[in-house]
Structure formats: C-alpha cells, structure tokens
Design an enzyme around this catalytic site. Structure first.
Site, PDB file in Angstrom:
ATOM      1  N   LYS A 241       0.874  -1.297  -0.052  1.00  0.00           N
ATOM      2  CA  LYS A 241      -0.013  -0.006  -0.272  1.00  0.00           C
ATOM      3  C   LYS A 241       0.736   1.017   0.006  1.00  0.00           C
ATOM      4  O   LYS A 241       1.506   1.577   0.953  1.00  0.00           O
ATOM      5  CB  LYS A 241      -1.013   0.067   1.329  1.00  0.00           C
ATOM      6  CG  LYS A 241      -1.941   1.060   1.005  1.00  0.00           C
ATOM      7  CD  LYS A 241      -2.355   1.779   2.347  1.00  0.00           C
ATOM      8  CE  LYS A 241      -1.648   3.067   2.574  1.00  0.00           C
ATOM      9  NZ  LYS A 241      -1.956   4.186   1.592  1.00  0.00           N
TER      10      LYS A 241
ATOM     11  N   GLU B   9      10.010   1.540  10.495  1.00  0.00           N
ATOM     12  CA  GLU B   9      11.161   2.723  10.479  1.00  0.00           C
ATOM     13  C   GLU B   9      10.328   4.038  10.474  1.00  0.00           C
ATOM     14  O   GLU B   9       9.409   4.457   9.545  1.00  0.00           O
ATOM     15  CB  GLU B   9      12.033   2.535   9.385  1.00  0.00           C
ATOM     16  CG  GLU B   9      13.100   1.158   9.490  1.00  0.00           C
ATOM     17  CD  GLU B   9      13.612   1.175  10.597  1.00  0.00           C
ATOM     18  OE1 GLU B   9      14.026   2.346  10.957  1.00  0.00           O
ATOM     19  OE2 GLU B   9      14.052   0.113  10.913  1.00  0.00           O
TER      20      GLU B   9
ATOM     21  N   CYS C  95      13.537  11.411   6.038  1.00  0.00           N
ATOM     22  CA  CYS C  95      13.606  11.010   7.447  1.00  0.00           C
ATOM     23  C   CYS C  95      15.044  11.372   7.939  1.00  0.00           C
ATOM     24  O   CYS C  95      15.015  11.449   9.323  1.00  0.00           O
ATOM     25  CB  CYS C  95      13.274   9.569   7.677  1.00  0.00           C
ATOM     26  SG  CYS C  95      14.193   8.457   6.518  1.00  0.00           S
TER      27      CYS C  95
ATOM     28  N   GLU D 187      10.069  16.486  14.990  1.00  0.00           N
ATOM     29  CA  GLU D 187      10.290  16.468  13.584  1.00  0.00           C
ATOM     30  C   GLU D 187       9.405  17.441  12.927  1.00  0.00           C
ATOM     31  O   GLU D 187       8.174  17.291  12.810  1.00  0.00           O
ATOM     32  CB  GLU D 187       9.774  14.997  13.065  1.00  0.00           C
ATOM     33  CG  GLU D 187      10.298  14.613  11.517  1.00  0.00           C
ATOM     34  CD  GLU D 187      10.040  13.256  10.912  1.00  0.00           C
ATOM     35  OE1 GLU D 187       9.050  12.901  11.193  1.00  0.00           O
ATOM     36  OE2 GLU D 187      10.923  12.746  10.532  1.00  0.00           O
TER      37      GLU D 187
HETATM   38  P1  NAD Z   1       2.550   8.336   7.466  1.00  0.00           P
HETATM   39  O1  NAD Z   1       2.767   7.710   8.720  1.00  0.00           O
HETATM   40  O2  NAD Z   1       1.514   9.603   7.555  1.00  0.00           O
HETATM   41  O3  NAD Z   1       1.957   7.338   6.305  1.00  0.00           O
HETATM   42  C1  NAD Z   1       2.888   6.292   6.025  1.00  0.00           C
HETATM   43  C2  NAD Z   1       2.142   5.382   5.325  1.00  0.00           C
HETATM   44  O4  NAD Z   1       1.252   4.691   6.316  1.00  0.00           O
HETATM   45  C3  NAD Z   1       1.073   5.721   4.075  1.00  0.00           C
HETATM   46  O5  NAD Z   1       0.943   4.665   3.346  1.00  0.00           O
HETATM   47  C4  NAD Z   1      -0.189   6.000   4.943  1.00  0.00           C
HETATM   48  O6  NAD Z   1      -1.369   5.929   4.057  1.00  0.00           O
HETATM   49  C5  NAD Z   1      -0.105   4.671   5.907  1.00  0.00           C
HETATM   50  N1  NAD Z   1      -1.125   4.842   7.078  1.00  0.00           N
HETATM   51  C6  NAD Z   1      -1.829   6.126   7.383  1.00  0.00           C
HETATM   52  N2  NAD Z   1      -2.592   5.665   8.518  1.00  0.00           N
HETATM   53  C7  NAD Z   1      -2.732   4.462   8.338  1.00  0.00           C
HETATM   54  C8  NAD Z   1      -3.309   3.337   9.306  1.00  0.00           C
HETATM   55  N3  NAD Z   1      -4.193   3.987  10.198  1.00  0.00           N
HETATM   56  N4  NAD Z   1      -2.867   2.081   9.252  1.00  0.00           N
HETATM   57  C9  NAD Z   1      -2.169   1.729   8.202  1.00  0.00           C
HETATM   58  N5  NAD Z   1      -1.510   2.382   7.461  1.00  0.00           N
HETATM   59  C10 NAD Z   1      -1.693   3.650   7.694  1.00  0.00           C
HETATM   60  O7  NAD Z   1       3.936   9.035   6.869  1.00  0.00           O
HETATM   61  P2  NAD Z   1       4.063  10.070   5.591  1.00  0.00           P
HETATM   62  O8  NAD Z   1       3.717  11.210   5.930  1.00  0.00           O
HETATM   63  O9  NAD Z   1       3.859   9.096   4.356  1.00  0.00           O
HETATM   64  O10 NAD Z   1       5.667   9.878   5.642  1.00  0.00           O
HETATM   65  C11 NAD Z   1       6.658  10.868   6.305  1.00  0.00           C
HETATM   66  C12 NAD Z   1       7.155  10.428   7.719  1.00  0.00           C
HETATM   67  O11 NAD Z   1       7.765   8.983   7.130  1.00  0.00           O
HETATM   68  C13 NAD Z   1       8.090  11.044   8.325  1.00  0.00           C
HETATM   69  O12 NAD Z   1       7.879  10.878   9.591  1.00  0.00           O
HETATM   70  C14 NAD Z   1       9.431  10.235   8.041  1.00  0.00           C
HETATM   71  O13 NAD Z   1      10.422  10.747   9.073  1.00  0.00           O
HETATM   72  C15 NAD Z   1       9.064   9.014   7.948  1.00  0.00           C
HETATM   73  N6  NAD Z   1      10.200   8.230   7.171  1.00  0.00           N
HETATM   74  C16 NAD Z   1      10.989   7.576   7.602  1.00  0.00           C
HETATM   75  C17 NAD Z   1      11.882   6.654   6.996  1.00  0.00           C
HETATM   76  C18 NAD Z   1      12.660   5.729   7.710  1.00  0.00           C
HETATM   77  O14 NAD Z   1      13.202   4.801   6.986  1.00  0.00           O
HETATM   78  N7  NAD Z   1      12.890   5.943   9.061  1.00  0.00           N
HETATM   79  C19 NAD Z   1      12.057   7.027   5.535  1.00  0.00           C
HETATM   80  C20 NAD Z   1      10.963   7.814   5.029  1.00  0.00           C
HETATM   81  C21 NAD Z   1       9.879   8.460   5.816  1.00  0.00           C
END
Ligand code: NAD
Length: 483
Positions: free
Chosen positions: A175, A250, A284, A384
């Site tokens: 997803k 992550e 991130c 963040e």
């Molecule tokens: P997010 O947590 O909002 O969403 C991530 C994914 O989870 C999306 O596909 C989203 O649709 C899904 N999601 C949202 N609610 C959900 C639920 N209730 N159940 C299951 N899935 C759900 O994050 P984002 O805004 O897409 O990305 C930014 C974040 O990602 C930042 O905090 C960044 O630091 C982090 N990030 C971490 C890494 C790493 O490797 N540590 C890499 C890239 C991004």
C-alpha cells in the site's frame, strides 16, 4: 496530462470495488491533476490477499536464481523507463529532477542487488555434537507480507521492501502513500513485464485507514514492513503485536550534525545545508539540528544562512536546488513550526516564509529557513518538522555537543564534522542513532548496508536494506538430521 492507474491484483489492473477514485495534483502547480487512482477499501484488500496467499506456495518453491532473474529483469525494465518514472515522480511528489532521477536509479540498483542476492538465500551448516548427525539452518519465506510506504521516497522505499520480500520467496501486498503512488504502478508494470507470476506482488491504493488498517489487521498477513511517521508506525506495531506478527517500523527522525572548531566551516555549512534543505527537508534522515561549538558558532551561522539564501527554489521539473513541499498540509505544518520557532525566542537568520508571486503562487513553496539561538529543549529542536528548517544549537564543548545530540526522543541518523579523529571516533561510538557518520551529511545511504533507527525512530526489531532486508523477510528453521 493526467494518467489513470488501477490496483494491481492477481496480475490484473483493476478498479476499486466501489469504483471510487482519488486525484493526485502537482505540488508545484496545485491545480494540475497528475494522476487518478482507485480509492480502495476492505474488499480490495481481501481480493489482494486472496491472490497473494494463493500464489505463495508456488513462488516459495521457485528456485532463488529464478526469482532473482525476474528481479534483475524488472530492474532492466525500469532502467529503460527511467526518464518516464523520473518525470512521474517529480510531478507527483515535487522533488527536483536530479533528486528524482537519483531515486529512480536507486530503485534500479536495488532490483539488481536483490536479484543477485536471491541466489544466496540459504542457511548455515554447523558441526553436530554426535557422529551420524547433521545440524544446519534453512531460511524460509514468512509467507504473505504487507508493505506500507510513505510519500517522500515513493519509489525507493517500496522497492527496498518489495525486492527483498520477493527475493526470499514471499508474496506481497503493497500500500503506497496516496500523495505519490504513480511510480509504484510503473514498478509493478516492470515486474509484470519481467514475468512475475500473477498474485506474487499486488498493489492497492487508498487511504491509510481504509486500506492500511484492514491490511495489517488481517490474520492472513505473516509480516508487516512499515515506513512512515512514528505516530502511525506505533499503531501499526501495536496491531501486529496482537497476532504476534513479525513487524518492522522505520519512522521519524530529528537528526543532528555536530560542527567542531577543527572543521572547515564553509565545507561544514554546505554539508549541513545539503542535509537540511535537500529534498525540501522531507527526508527522514534530514539534518534538522546543527549543534555547533561556541568557538565557531557565529561563523557557522553566517555561512549556513548564506548557503540557505543562495538556493534557487522552483518547480522540480526545471531542476532547481529545491522543490516545493509535497502538499498544502506539509507546507502549513512547516509554516506553523516557523511561527513556533519565533515564538520560542529563536532568531530567524534566513528564510522564514512561504514564497509568493509568479509561479510560486500555484505551488507549496517555502524558503529554506535557519534559526540560531535555539535551546535544545525547544519544540523546533525536539519535534520532527519534515520541512527545510534548520535549528542551530550552541555547544560549549565536544561532551556538551554529544549530550545535546543524544537529548532527543529520535535516533535515526547523526553526523559530526571534525578533523580530530578522536572526536570523530567517540562520536560514532557514543551517539544514539542507527546511522552515524564522520564528515558527511546525515542524509544519503548505501543500499547494501543495514538501515534503521534507535529509540523512537524504529521498532528496533530488524534493519532494512543489505542482508538485513533478507533477514526480516525470512524465518530460520534449525534442522537436526540423524542417520
Ligand atoms: P504516514 O505515517 O502518515 O504514512 C505512511 C503510510 O502509512 C502511508 O502509506 C499511509 O497511508 C499509511 N497509513 C496512514 N494511516 C494508517 C493506518 N491507520 N493504518 C495503516 N497504514 C496507515 O507518513 P508519511 O507522511 O507518508 O511519511 C513521512 C514520515 O515518514 C516522516 O515521519 C518520516 O520521517 C518517515 N520516514 C521514515 C523513514 C525511515 O526509513 N525511517 C523513511 C522515510 C520516511
């Protein structure tokens, strides 16, 4: 020009069960619809799981070299479509053409890497404690895995989960984030064209709660690999724990670069600036804190502010230094943190506002921003921001800088700029972060070494990438054979 994509289920492109769709617009020109995708729900999740579970046994028994050949061919197919994928990525997510091209190349390289590694999936033979006995381990796939990915690296992250999952014989339901799912469809077309059997990899688009929720709650899932925010990841890990499903999450970061007096300050400012403002601060691993020794503090603040002001911000398609934010929400969140920084008493040295006028009015553009005089317990030094905002914190000594670097809930990436080897070695040994670097920006990763965070940046279960990617997606069986 907008393209309509489908879900990819059991080797077919399909509409969502409800027929509903959602639009992705260009962050540099918000009125422009770039693509239309299925707004899926639980019925679509179940259909994808039916296909993935049905394909499991045959894919697991496909020899590793044959699985690897398909991954390599998918990499070749993506290479042939690199320009197209790069353009889709820029128009959906907003990063610059150079950044997007680099990310697509990373996805190609990951396919080739795990295409080769699929040959190596095996185990270890150990000496048994008695004659007439063999003792060895064997790696088996987990089964069917759920992969949930964020928008900020919309092709690299899906591929760094999908490729090791498939290399080790799992089937997958992916997803992607709703802000930029188009490049994932291109990846699935490349796998399909490479001969991946139907059902082995499936993609469903839609909201986190409507698609991600039912996916991770399903008892048919044998592993969950999630990348995204700490708030959502924590909930994903809790849900997976109910069924004792293997999970890796992550998540966010608040990454520091320490600058010591022995550093060349111009170079240090560039190292920090590239880490802070590259990908519009939406990595991130982005550098969001510079922790600078008092002897070079003023010089560093001046140099990094000059660097920020020198950056050309614009539409990623024109390949400027920095593109827009991905969405209005992300832009608003960054502007809110800039207000918080000023209210907390930090000094605004560069940037600090939304860019306006001409083409800027159509997109989510913000100035690269530098705050000095930031206390480490301020919100802009602890939370963040996920935008191009750098907090510069003053340190009295190396020990003080190290303590400040560690005084945060996150622990993803950290670096130090110094010519003193002892300081560098002590820093990488004592900093609480999953990635620790000397004389390098906090962003930028090699694909063949483990990646993951400490503290609230990770579930601290398994790492991703390199051999660690294979470990997460396989179970180890220990075999005792007597003859
Ligand atoms: P997010 O947590 O909002 O969403 C991530 C994914 O989870 C999306 O596909 C989203 O649709 C899904 N999601 C949202 N609610 C959900 C639920 N209730 N159940 C299951 N899935 C759900 O994050 P984002 O805004 O897409 O990305 C930014 C974040 O990602 C930042 O905090 C960044 O630091 C982090 N990030 C971490 C890494 C790493 O490797 N540590 C890499 C890239 C991004």
């Amino acid at each position: 020009m907008s393209r309509t994509y489908g879900n990819f289920i059991d080797g077919e492109w399909t509409d969502s069960h409800s027929g509903e769709t959602f639009e992705v617009t260009n962050p540099a020109a918000a009125g422009e619809v770039v693509s239309v995708h299925p707004a899926s729900s639980k019925e679509d999740v179940e259909a994808a799981l039916d296909a993935a579970v049905a394909a499991q046994d045959e894919w697991a028994s496909t020899p590793g070299p044959s699985r690897g050949a398909i991954l390599r061919e998918a990499g070749n197919n993506l290479e042939a479509r690199k320009d197209e994928a790069t353009e889709v990525l820029v128009r959906e997510e907003g990063k610059t053409r150079s950044e997007a091209g680099g990310e697509v190349q990373r996805a190609i390289d990951i396919f080739h890497y795990y295409g080769a590694k699929a040959r190596d999936v095996g185990g270890t033979v150990k000496s048994a404690s008695a004659p007439g006995k063999d003792l060895y381990t064997k790696h088996e796939p987990l089964g069917t895995v759920a992969l949930i990915t964020p928008w900020n690296y919309p092709i690299a992250i899906p591929v760094w989960k999908l490729a090791p999952a498939l290399a080790t014989g799992n089937t997958a339901v992916l997803k992607p984030a709703s802000e930029a799912p188009g490049v994932v469809s291109i990846v699935l077309e490349c796998l399909d064209d490479a001969g991946l059997p139907a059902g082995v990899a499936n993609v469903i688009t839609g909201s986190g709660s409507e698609v991600g929720g039912p996916l991770i709650e399903s008892e048919r899932i044998d592993g969950v690999s999630f990348t995204g925010s700490t708030a959502v990841g924590t909930m994903v890990a809790e849900t997976a724990a109910v069924d004792l499903t293997r999970v890796q999450c992550e998540m966010g970061g608040k990454n520091p670069t320490v600058v010591m007096p022995s550093a060349d300050i111009e170079d240090a400012a560039e190292t920090v600036g590239v880490g802070a403002f590259g990908t519009t601060g939406q990595s991130c691993t982005a550098t969001s804190r510079a922790i600078v020794h008092e002897d070079v503090y003023d010089e560093f603040v001046a140099a990094v502010s000059d660097y920020a002001e020198s950056l050309v911000v614009g539409d990623g398609l024109d390949d400027p230094d920095m593109g827009p934010h991905v969405s209005e929400n992300e832009l608003s969140s960054t502007l809110e943190y800039i207000d918080i920084g000023s209210a907390e008493g930090a000094t605004l040295e560069a940037g600090g506002g939304r860019l306006s006028g001409d083409d800027y009015d159509d997109g989510y553009f913000v100035e690269p921003t530098v705050f000095s005089g930031v206390e480490n317990d301020a919100r802009i030094a602890q939370e963040e921001i996920f935008g191009p905002v750098l907090a510069v914190v003053e340190a009295e000594s190396f020990e003080d800088a190290l303590a400040l670097a560690n005084d945060v809930d996150y622990g993803l990436s950290a670096s130090i700029v110094t010519q003193d080897l002892s300081e560098g070695k002590r820093f990488v040994n004592e900093v609480e972060a999953g990635v620790a670097k000397i004389n390098e920006k906090t962003t930028g990763l090699e694909l063949h070494v483990p990646f993951g965070g400490y503290k609230d940046s990770s579930t601290n279960t398994y790492r991703e990438q390199g051999d660690a990617g294979l470990d997460f997606f396989s179970s180890v069986k220990t075999i005792y054979e007597n003859y």
